[in-house]
Design a protein around this motif. Structure first.
Motif, PDB file in Angstrom:
ATOM      1  N   GLY A 145     121.413 -38.716  71.599  1.00 40.29           N
ATOM      2  CA  GLY A 145     120.663 -38.044  72.669  1.00 40.29           C
ATOM      3  C   GLY A 145     119.807 -36.929  72.070  1.00 40.29           C
ATOM      4  N   HIS A 146     120.406 -36.152  71.180  1.00 36.11           N
ATOM      5  CA  HIS A 146     119.715 -35.053  70.503  1.00 36.11           C
ATOM      6  C   HIS A 146     118.531 -35.587  69.673  1.00 36.11           C
ATOM      7  N   GLU A 147     118.762 -36.664  68.904  1.00 38.01           N
ATOM      8  CA  GLU A 147     117.682 -37.218  68.059  1.00 38.01           C
ATOM      9  C   GLU A 147     116.552 -37.785  68.922  1.00 38.01           C
ATOM     10  N   ILE A 149     115.573 -36.778  71.779  1.00 35.17           N
ATOM     11  CA  ILE A 149     114.747 -35.675  72.305  1.00 35.17           C
ATOM     12  C   ILE A 149     113.784 -35.157  71.222  1.00 35.17           C
ATOM     13  N   HIS A 150     114.229 -35.123  69.968  1.00 35.30           N
ATOM     14  CA  HIS A 150     113.295 -34.724  68.893  1.00 35.30           C
ATOM     15  C   HIS A 150     112.088 -35.669  68.870  1.00 35.30           C
ATOM     16  N   VAL A 151     112.342 -36.976  69.057  1.00 36.12           N
ATOM     17  CA  VAL A 151     111.240 -37.952  69.028  1.00 36.12           C
ATOM     18  C   VAL A 151     110.379 -37.819  70.277  1.00 36.12           C
ATOM     19  N   SER A 198     113.503 -29.061  58.470  1.00 31.46           N
ATOM     20  CA  SER A 198     114.525 -28.487  59.328  1.00 31.46           C
ATOM     21  C   SER A 198     113.873 -28.020  60.637  1.00 31.46           C
ATOM     22  N   TYR A 199     114.474 -28.410  61.746  1.00 34.02           N
ATOM     23  CA  TYR A 199     113.910 -28.060  63.044  1.00 34.02           C
ATOM     24  C   TYR A 199     114.139 -26.573  63.333  1.00 34.02           C
ATOM     25  N   SER A 200     113.219 -25.978  64.048  1.00 34.94           N
ATOM     26  CA  SER A 200     113.346 -24.550  64.371  1.00 34.94           C
ATOM     27  C   SER A 200     114.442 -24.333  65.414  1.00 34.94           C
ATOM     28  N   LEU A 203     113.426 -25.623  68.803  1.00 32.25           N
ATOM     29  CA  LEU A 203     113.443 -27.082  68.976  1.00 32.25           C
ATOM     30  C   LEU A 203     114.877 -27.617  69.018  1.00 32.25           C
ATOM     31  N   GLU A 204     115.768 -27.013  68.219  1.00 34.69           N
ATOM     32  CA  GLU A 204     117.175 -27.428  68.272  1.00 34.69           C
ATOM     33  C   GLU A 204     117.754 -27.181  69.656  1.00 34.69           C
ATOM     34  N   GLN A 205     117.407 -26.033  70.201  1.00 33.98           N
ATOM     35  CA  GLN A 205     117.925 -25.692  71.525  1.00 33.98           C
ATOM     36  C   GLN A 205     117.411 -26.674  72.570  1.00 33.98           C
ATOM     37  N   THR A 249     118.874 -30.322  58.295  1.00 37.90           N
ATOM     38  CA  THR A 249     117.759 -30.572  59.212  1.00 37.90           C
ATOM     39  C   THR A 249     118.043 -30.064  60.622  1.00 37.90           C
ATOM     40  N   HIS A 250     119.328 -29.972  60.975  1.00 39.05           N
ATOM     41  CA  HIS A 250     119.681 -29.470  62.311  1.00 39.05           C
ATOM     42  C   HIS A 250     120.674 -28.309  62.154  1.00 39.05           C
ATOM     43  N   PRO A 251     120.192 -27.117  61.748  1.00 36.13           N
ATOM     44  CA  PRO A 251     121.111 -26.010  61.469  1.00 36.13           C
ATOM     45  C   PRO A 251     121.961 -25.659  62.696  1.00 36.13           C
TER      46      PRO A 251
END
Ligand SMILES: [Zn+2]
Length: 483
Positions: A145-147, A149-151, A198-200, A203-205, A249-251
Motif C-alpha cells: 500500500g505504501h509503495e 502511494i509512492h507510485v 530516499s523519500y523525504s 512523502l513518507e508521511q 529509501t524509507h527512513p
C-alpha cells in the motif's frame, strides 16, 4: 517450475527469425503439431493493457525499460503461486484506490535482504527476504500500500526533478549488477546515491497515511503496518552496521510511527475483514522449495506433525513439498488428510485439484476445482489450473474457456495468454495461436518476439478483418516505441 506442463515436439518452422529464442522455437514448433480441428467461436479480447498510444507517459516508459533491465540483472521468482499471491494482493489494494492511468505490476526478487521498492510507472518489486520476515499477509499489504502511494503520487519525480533519463540512471542502483551501480560503488558513492533515492519525511508521511487508509478499506488489518514499521526500526537499533536497504529509501522515525498510530485511531472501519485464511505460510514454504530446500522442509513438517498429529497446516505443507518433488500420490494423500482436518486450509481444494489432475483422477479433480471456485470465484489460479485439467483431458474448447477467464481476471499476466496460444496451436488454429503468443510476449516486455508472432498472426487474419485491424494497430504502437 510449473509442474504438469506438457512438452511439445521440437520442430522449428522454416524461416524462423533469428531473434526467436530456443524456448520460443519450441513454442513455434508445437504450434505446428496438429491435434484436431475444433470450431469454437473467435474471441475478441480487449487491447493489451501495457500498450499505450504513441507519445506514452515518460513514467510508463521508465517502468518498461527498468523491467527489461531487471529481468537481466535481478533473479526474479518465476513461481506462479508466489507471483499471483503478490499481484492479487496489489490488485485488491488498487481496487479501492480509484482510477489508474497505467498498469501496476508486482515482482518478487530472490534476495535475502529486507527490501521493497517502487519504480515510477507502476512496477513494484519485493524481495524474498521481506516475504520471509513478515508474519502475516496484512503486513505485506501495508508495505505494498505504501509503495503504491509512492507510485500513484509520482513521489520519485517529485523529489528528483522531472528528467526521466537521470531518474532511470539513479534507478539503476536497484539493479545490483548494472554499470551505474558498479561505477558508483567504485567511487564509493553508492551510499550517497541511495540517499538521493530516499523519500523525504513529507512523502513518507503521505505514503503511510494513504497506504494505511487504503489497506483498511481493502479489508486488511491496518495495525499490521505499524507492526512492520516497528520490526524494521528494531532492526536498525539491533544492527546499525547492516541497515536493511528498505530503511535507506524509507527512513523510519518515531514521527512516522506516531503518524501511523494516529491514522489507525482515526479510521472508521466499515469494510469487514477478509474471511479467507492467510496463505502466507504456504507462500513462504514454496519460496524454500524453489530454493531446493525440500529435504529440510519435509523434515521440519514431519517433525511438527509427529508433535502435533492434528496439525492441518503441517499436513498441507507436506503435501505441497511432495507435489513440488513430483510425488503426486503422496501429495494427494497429505492434501486429503489436511482437507479432512481443516476444510478451510488455504487453497486446499485448488491443491487437491492439481494433485488429482497429475494422477489422472479427472472426476475428483473437477469436483475439487468446483469447490475451489465456489470459495474463491475471483482467484485466477483456480481457472488456470482448471484449464490445465481440461488441456490434459484434451477437452480443448473447455481449456480455452478456462484460460480466457483467467486472462480476464488478470489481464496483465502473460501466463494464461501464452496457454491460450498453446491450446489454439493444438487445435490447429494457427492465426489465434500466433496472436496470443504475440500478446504473451508483449506482456513479458519481449517486443521483438511479439512483433514476429503478431506478423505471422496478421498473415492468417488478413489485413482487412477486425482482428487484422487490431493486430496492425498493435504492431504500429510497438514499432513506434522502439528506440
Ligand atoms: Zn516510503
Amino acid at each position: 517450475m510449473i509442474p504438469g506442463q506438457l512438452l511439445y515436439p521440437l520442430l522449428p518452422p522454416q524461416g524462423t527469425p533469428s531473434i526467436i529464442s530456443p524456448m520460443s522455437r519450441r513454442l513455434f514448433g508445437f504450434l505446428l503439431s496438429v491435434y484436431f480441428l475444433a470450431g469454437c467461436g473467435s474471441y475478441q479480447p480487449p487491447k493489451t493493457p501495457s500498450l499505450q498510444p504513441i507519445g506514452e507517459d515518460p513514467e510508463v516508459r521508465i517502468s518498461r525499460e527498468f523491467r527489461r533491465e531487471a529481468k537481466k540483472s535481478l533473479k526474479l521468482v518465476q513461481n506462479i503461486e508466489v507471483e499471483r499471491y503478490v499481484n492479487q494482493l496489489g490488485q485488491r489494494l488498487l481496487s479501492v484506490m480509484g482510477p489508474r492511468p497505467f498498469e501496476y505490476l508486482f515482482f518478487v526478487v530472490e534476495n535475502s535482504q529486507l527490501n521493497a521498492f517502487a519504480v515510477p510507472g507502476g512496477s513494484i518489486y519485493v524481495h524474498t527476504g521481506l516475504l520471509e520476515r513478515i508474519r502475516s499477509t496484512d503486513e505485506l499489504a501495508g508495505v505494498l500500500g505504501h509503495e503504491i502511494i509512492h507510485v500513484k503520487g509520482h513521489h520519485m519525480s517529485r523529489m528528483s526533478g522531472p528528467d526521466p533519463s537521470s531518474l532511470l540512471a539513479l534507478l539503476g542502483l536497484f539493479l545490483g549488477g548494472s554499470s551505474q551501480a558498479q561505477a558508483a560503488l567504485a567511487l564509493g558513492q553508492a551510499l550517497a546515491l541511495t540517499r538521493q533515492l530516499s523519500y523525504s519525511r513529507q512523502l513518507e508521511q503521505e505514503a503511510d497515511t494513504l497506504g494505511v487508509k487504503y489497506m483498511a478499506e481493502a479489508g486488511y488489518e491496518p495495525k499490521a503496518a505499524l507492526v512492520f514499521l516497528k520490526i524494521i526500526d528494531q532492526e536498525r537499533v539491533l544492527n546499525p552496521i547492516e541497515v536493511p536497504p528498505y530503511l535507506m529509501t524509507h527512513p523510519v522515525s518515531q514521527e512516522r510511527i506516531a503518524n501511523v498510530e494516529g491514522v489507525i485511531r482515526s479510521l472508521d472501519l466499515k469494510r469487514p475483514k477478509s474471511e479467507l485464511p492467510d496463505p502466507l505460510k504456504k507462500i513462504q514454504t514454496i519460496l524454500r522449495l524453489e530454493r531446493r530446500e525440500s529435504d529440510a522442509v519435509i523434515a521440519e513438517y514431519e517433525k511438527q506433525l509427529s508433535q502435533n498429529p492434528e496439525s492441518s497446516e503441517a499436513m498441507h505443507l507436506l503435501g505441497v513439498a511432495h507435489y513440488y518433488n513430483g510425488r503426486w500420490a503422496k501429495a494427494r494423500d497429505y492434501y486429503e488428510r489436511a482437507k479432512a482436518a481443516n476444510p478451510k486450509s488455504p487453497g486446499i481444494d485448488r491443491d487437491l485439484g492439481r494433485g488429482y489432475t497429475q494422477l489422472g483422477e479427472f472426476r475428483l479433480a473437477h469436483l475439487a476445482f468446483e469447490r475451489a471456485l465456489a470459495a474463491e470465484p475471483n482467484q485466477t489460479l483456480n481457472y488456470l489450473f482448471q484449464g490445465e485439467l481440461y488441456d490434459k483431458e484434451l477437452k480443448l474448447p473447455e481449456a480455452v474457456d478456462a484460460y480466457l477467464r483467467a486472462a480476464k481476471l488478470s489481464p496483465a499476466w502473460a501466463v494464461p495468454v501464452r496457454r491460450l496460444g498453446e491450446v489454439y496451436g493444438k487445435m490447429n488454429r494457427l492465426g489465434d495461436a500466433y496472436y496470443y503468443l504475440g500478446r504473451s510476449h508483449l506482456l513479458s516486455d519481449e517486443d521483438e518476439m511479439a512483433i514476429a508472432a503478431l506478423e505471422r498472426a496478421l498473415k492468417y487474419a488478413g489485413t482487412t478483418t477486425p482482428r487484422g485491424e487490431i493486430i496492425k494497430e498493435e504492431l504500429d504502437v510497438i514499432r513506434a516505441r522502439k528506440r
